[in-house]
Design an enzyme around this catalytic site. Structure first.
Site, mmCIF file in Angstrom:
data_model
loop_
_atom_site.group_PDB
_atom_site.id
_atom_site.type_symbol
_atom_site.label_atom_id
_atom_site.label_comp_id
_atom_site.label_asym_id
_atom_site.label_seq_id
_atom_site.Cartn_x
_atom_site.Cartn_y
_atom_site.Cartn_z
ATOM 1 N N LYS A 114 0.855 -1.187 0.000
ATOM 2 C CA LYS A 114 0.000 0.000 0.000
ATOM 3 C C LYS A 114 0.887 1.231 0.000
ATOM 4 O O LYS A 114 1.922 1.253 0.696
ATOM 5 C CB LYS A 114 -0.914 0.042 1.222
ATOM 6 N N GLU A 183 -9.381 7.725 3.480
ATOM 7 C CA GLU A 183 -9.225 8.097 4.887
ATOM 8 C C GLU A 183 -9.762 9.493 5.155
ATOM 9 O O GLU A 183 -9.347 10.478 4.528
ATOM 10 C CB GLU A 183 -7.761 8.023 5.337
#
Length: 265
Positions: A114, A183
């Site tokens: 990631k 996020e």
């Protein structure tokens, strides 16, 4: 249980099943997650704050991430494990990024990496996926940019930043990312992004409309003093552990431990 693969996750998403992801940093944590039915795990650079005592994620090194990811893999060999690329492991140049991602995959047994960043990293994501490295994107609030942003702030509340979030998500999908973390963006924006993508979105602080959710295991278990708004404590483990250790200390000081049943003759 059968090994969870990228195909497994995409089948779940296409079937309308919510993806459940948790961070894990040790073999014990990953085994507990797996036993609970959580087989999609992120070894986050949040290890810097949860286990290494740093104020943020920036000091975390490749060596830190390699050690913790290998431990998570040993604890849960059947899980799908994502290696979080730490600060400055991929930002300097594509050659260094490819090298570090390759080391992560080869030495830890991770299933994917990631990285934080949107359209600006689309060429790198494309190169990684072409080389056989599955990539999960991460947009919205990006903790590795906390110094530039001046703190942890919600992203996408105004029209311009919301449009950038959408551009980033589409660019990462086009580049070959298999999923993207959203996020701390507004719930309605996360819903629009999720509906616009074919790949899964994994939300943290971005509402219920994402394809799945990821949370930090120490927040879920109540092991940290602070619990962010986007998290929920399902256990006050910190208090329970403190009570247990206090009882142990008291018995040692009182001379009641070890008792006969704890002693070899």
């Amino acid at each position: 249980m059968k090994k969870v693969t990228l195909t497994t996750l995409l089948k779940r998403k296409n079937a309308g099943e919510k993806l459940v992801m948790s961070t894990a940093y040790t073999a014990i944590e990953s085994r507990l997650c797996l036993n609970a039915g959580i087989d999609f795990m992120l070894v986050g650079d949040s290890v810097g704050m949860t286990h290494l005592g740093y104020a943020n994620t920036l000091p975390v090194t490749m060596d830190d991430m390699l050690a913790h990811t290998a431990a998570v893999r040993r604890g849960a060999p059947e899980a799908f494990v994502v290696f979080d690329m730490p600060f400055m492991s991929y930002q300097e140049c594509e050659a260094a990024a490819m090298h570090h991602a390759g080391i992560a995959m080869k030495t830890t047994g991770a299933d994917a990496v990631k990285l934080e960043g949107g359209a600006e990293y689309a060429p790198l994501v494309s190169k990684m996926t072409a080389a056989g490295i599955p990539v999960m994107g991460h947009i919205g609030l990006m903790p590795q940019r906390v110094q530039v942003c001046g703190g942890y702030k919600i992203v996408g509340r105004d029209e311009e930043s919301a449009a950038q979030v959408m551009r980033d998500a589409l660019a990462l999908q086009e580049a070959g990312a298999f999923a993207v973390v959203l996020e701390c963006i507004p719930e309605n924006l996360a819903k629009t992004v999720t509906e616009s993508l074919e790949i899964p979105t994994v939300g943290i602080g971005s509402g219920k409309y994402c394809s799945g959710q990821v949370q930090v295991i120490t927040d879920l278990l109540g092991l940290m003093d602070f619990c962010p708004k986007h998290a929920k404590r399902y256990l006050n483990a910190g208090e329970l552990i403190t009570d247990a250790l206090s009882a142990y200390a008291a018995e040692v000081k009182a001379g009641t431990f070890p008792a006969p049943e704890n002693t070899f003759q």
